[in-house]
Motif scaffolding. Sequence first.
Motif, PDB file in Angstrom:
ATOM      1  N   ARG A  67       0.715  -0.994   0.107  1.00 31.27           N
ATOM      2  CA  ARG A  67      -0.101  -0.181  -0.199  1.00 31.27           C
ATOM      3  C   ARG A  67       1.182   1.252  -0.150  1.00 31.27           C
ATOM      4  O   ARG A  67       1.628   1.311   1.157  1.00 31.27           O
ATOM      5  CB  ARG A  67      -0.356   0.051   0.812  1.00 31.27           C
ATOM      6  CG  ARG A  67      -1.987  -0.883   1.115  1.00 31.27           C
ATOM      7  CD  ARG A  67      -2.494  -1.210   0.445  1.00 31.27           C
ATOM      8  NE  ARG A  67      -3.498  -1.900   0.679  1.00 31.27           N
ATOM      9  CZ  ARG A  67      -4.415  -2.998   0.486  1.00 31.27           C
ATOM     10  NH1 ARG A  67      -2.514  -4.089  -1.235  1.00 31.27           N
ATOM     11  NH2 ARG A  67      -5.151  -4.260  -0.229  1.00 31.27           N
TER      12      ARG A  67
ATOM     13  N   GLN B 212       1.287   5.200   0.315  1.00 32.07           N
ATOM     14  CA  GLN B 212       1.494   6.604   1.314  1.00 32.07           C
ATOM     15  C   GLN B 212      -0.151   7.064   0.924  1.00 32.07           C
ATOM     16  O   GLN B 212      -0.417   7.346   1.965  1.00 32.07           O
ATOM     17  CB  GLN B 212       3.010   7.910   1.530  1.00 32.07           C
ATOM     18  CG  GLN B 212       2.326   8.880   2.537  1.00 32.07           C
ATOM     19  CD  GLN B 212       2.017   8.016   3.595  1.00 32.07           C
ATOM     20  OE1 GLN B 212       3.485   7.155   4.113  1.00 32.07           O
ATOM     21  NE2 GLN B 212       1.734   8.462   4.482  1.00 32.07           N
ATOM     22  N   ALA B 213      -0.282   6.895  -0.250  1.00 34.89           N
ATOM     23  CA  ALA B 213      -1.588   8.041  -0.974  1.00 34.89           C
ATOM     24  C   ALA B 213      -2.720   7.192  -0.113  1.00 34.89           C
ATOM     25  O   ALA B 213      -3.979   7.804   0.537  1.00 34.89           O
ATOM     26  CB  ALA B 213      -1.401   7.875  -1.824  1.00 34.89           C
ATOM     27  N   TYR B 214      -2.282   5.659   0.493  1.00 36.21           N
ATOM     28  CA  TYR B 214      -3.785   4.665   0.927  1.00 36.21           C
ATOM     29  C   TYR B 214      -4.128   5.189   1.916  1.00 36.21           C
ATOM     30  O   TYR B 214      -4.781   5.613   2.630  1.00 36.21           O
ATOM     31  CB  TYR B 214      -3.270   3.309   0.392  1.00 36.21           C
ATOM     32  CG  TYR B 214      -3.933   2.655   1.484  1.00 36.21           C
ATOM     33  CD1 TYR B 214      -5.074   1.975   0.913  1.00 36.21           C
ATOM     34  CD2 TYR B 214      -3.283   2.023   2.859  1.00 36.21           C
ATOM     35  CE1 TYR B 214      -5.952   1.338   2.075  1.00 36.21           C
ATOM     36  CE2 TYR B 214      -4.462   1.341   3.087  1.00 36.21           C
ATOM     37  CZ  TYR B 214      -5.817   0.880   3.026  1.00 36.21           C
ATOM     38  OH  TYR B 214      -6.113   0.036   3.649  1.00 36.21           O
ATOM     39  N   TYR B 215      -2.641   5.473   3.086  1.00 38.96           N
ATOM     40  CA  TYR B 215      -3.250   5.685   4.573  1.00 38.96           C
ATOM     41  C   TYR B 215      -3.568   6.949   4.140  1.00 38.96           C
ATOM     42  O   TYR B 215      -4.472   7.408   4.958  1.00 38.96           O
ATOM     43  CB  TYR B 215      -1.590   5.413   4.850  1.00 38.96           C
ATOM     44  CG  TYR B 215      -1.750   4.152   5.113  1.00 38.96           C
ATOM     45  CD1 TYR B 215      -2.181   3.287   5.847  1.00 38.96           C
ATOM     46  CD2 TYR B 215      -0.643   3.233   4.361  1.00 38.96           C
ATOM     47  CE1 TYR B 215      -2.280   1.749   5.963  1.00 38.96           C
ATOM     48  CE2 TYR B 215      -0.301   1.872   4.556  1.00 38.96           C
ATOM     49  CZ  TYR B 215      -1.344   1.478   5.657  1.00 38.96           C
ATOM     50  OH  TYR B 215      -0.846  -0.521   5.625  1.00 38.96           O
ATOM     51  N   ASP B 216      -2.989   8.181   3.503  1.00 42.32           N
ATOM     52  CA  ASP B 216      -3.199   9.629   3.482  1.00 42.32           C
ATOM     53  C   ASP B 216      -5.106   9.545   3.558  1.00 42.32           C
ATOM     54  O   ASP B 216      -5.475  10.480   2.739  1.00 42.32           O
ATOM     55  CB  ASP B 216      -2.168  10.392   2.775  1.00 42.32           C
ATOM     56  CG  ASP B 216      -1.272  10.534   3.261  1.00 42.32           C
ATOM     57  OD1 ASP B 216      -0.492   9.758   4.422  1.00 42.32           O
ATOM     58  OD2 ASP B 216       0.096  11.088   2.701  1.00 42.32           O
ATOM     59  N   SER B 217      -5.285   8.897   2.228  1.00 38.59           N
ATOM     60  CA  SER B 217      -6.209   8.785   1.807  1.00 38.59           C
ATOM     61  C   SER B 217      -8.289   8.983   2.249  1.00 38.59           C
ATOM     62  O   SER B 217      -9.613   9.499   2.638  1.00 38.59           O
ATOM     63  CB  SER B 217      -7.254   8.119   0.598  1.00 38.59           C
ATOM     64  OG  SER B 217      -6.933   6.843   1.877  1.00 38.59           O
ATOM     65  N   ALA B 218      -7.719   8.875   3.945  1.00 36.21           N
ATOM     66  CA  ALA B 218      -8.401   8.808   4.852  1.00 36.21           C
ATOM     67  C   ALA B 218      -8.244   8.910   6.472  1.00 36.21           C
ATOM     68  O   ALA B 218      -6.921   7.928   6.648  1.00 36.21           O
ATOM     69  CB  ALA B 218      -9.417   7.690   5.339  1.00 36.21           C
TER      70      ALA B 218
ATOM     71  N   ARG C 235      -7.376   5.644   8.196  1.00 32.86           N
ATOM     72  CA  ARG C 235      -6.524   3.998   8.356  1.00 32.86           C
ATOM     73  C   ARG C 235      -5.358   4.486   8.923  1.00 32.86           C
ATOM     74  O   ARG C 235      -4.450   5.778   8.952  1.00 32.86           O
ATOM     75  CB  ARG C 235      -6.257   4.567   6.372  1.00 32.86           C
ATOM     76  CG  ARG C 235      -7.061   4.386   5.477  1.00 32.86           C
ATOM     77  CD  ARG C 235      -6.396   4.328   4.209  1.00 32.86           C
ATOM     78  NE  ARG C 235      -7.457   4.220   3.131  1.00 32.86           N
ATOM     79  CZ  ARG C 235      -9.081   3.170   3.186  1.00 32.86           C
ATOM     80  NH1 ARG C 235      -8.429   1.114   4.148  1.00 32.86           N
ATOM     81  NH2 ARG C 235      -9.844   3.575   2.061  1.00 32.86           N
TER      82      ARG C 235
ATOM     83  N   ASP D   5      -3.954  -3.467  -5.086  1.00 28.23           N
ATOM     84  CA  ASP D   5      -4.740  -2.422  -5.155  1.00 28.23           C
ATOM     85  C   ASP D   5      -6.189  -2.988  -4.427  1.00 28.23           C
ATOM     86  O   ASP D   5      -6.470  -4.331  -4.525  1.00 28.23           O
ATOM     87  CB  ASP D   5      -5.319  -2.361  -6.565  1.00 28.23           C
ATOM     88  CG  ASP D   5      -6.658  -2.295  -6.961  1.00 28.23           C
ATOM     89  OD1 ASP D   5      -7.396  -1.200  -5.899  1.00 28.23           O
ATOM     90  OD2 ASP D   5      -7.301  -1.893  -8.143  1.00 28.23           O
TER      91      ASP D   5
END
Length: 355
Positions: A161, A163-169, A172, A299
Amino acid sequence: EFNSIYYFMKFGIIGAGMIGHFHAKAISAMTGGSLHSVFDLRQEAADKLATEYGAKAYSDIAEFLADPELAIVTVGTPSGAHLEPTLAALNAGKHAIVEKPLEITLPRIDQLVEAAKTNGKTVAPVLNRRFHPGMDAFKKAADEGRFGTLSSASAYVKWYRDQAYYDSAGWRGTWALDGGGSLMNQSIHTVDALLYLAGPVKSVQANTVCLAHERIEVEDHCIALLEFENGARGVIEASTCTWSKDGHPARVQLAGTEGSVFLADEAFEIWDFMNEKPEDAEIQSSLMKGQEAGLGANDPTAINSYQHQRNFEEVVQAIAEGREPSTNASEARKSVELISAIYESAKNDGKKIFL
């Protein structure tokens, strides 16, 4: 086969995010149910999902749950926010199917179980990775004792995953709402599969670390050593910082004195028994691993919805038959108990924790 003519339930979805869309897809394909309504605090999100599937949209949970036609809800809120909407649904006389994990602590799971019992309703987790032909074959072999003395039982989830995944919400990567990192969030289905196949764990020793991400409270890599009640030893490795072009499959591997089976997502890398049976040839011709990418490895949206569909159908059928579903709260509790012990060990410098 379950016949929907005799039992049919109208579903509602709590949470119109990515998981809610996934639930809607599975419900629309299932036997024994249809999507009736959607609740989300964001009216526009509820409207969008409801419009796509011809359902009612709500942003007030009391109004959503007051609908007498609504029989069962699925809960797709963040992991640490499953308790309140599920309690509300059960107390309103609705059955509930809750995304993984059922909740992030054992006391919260027990609270949901008690509420379901008090209201005479079913609360069931989503354990969708139990519902595919490979798992059916694997479980049958384990239950028949085909491994002889089981010596090794391990699970590996080497995913990625960014960094954008964790930053997206904002939820998270937090203990309060994610309940943990690569182990609790990404790997719980594989941990469940390991326990489903190999049985209960006696003790754990673990180490966790955050190696490759910023602004998260939880681990992105975990290693745990397991001792099972049956004497087998094993490893759980869970990561969200192991990149590959197509994504590594989630693996569950059992081996013993009379056989070895390595499952990668829904197909086998190894299916090999000392004492062969007629069904082995069919399994080796139809369920062996090809070159497909790992499901959800890189993904989180790349997961087959038919497993959710089968999971939902099993719960509806169980309700129709007046029994507990095979994916019941007691089953969901097992993986959370093990993961909690792993975290306890890691926080105490790898101290052996007995379950």
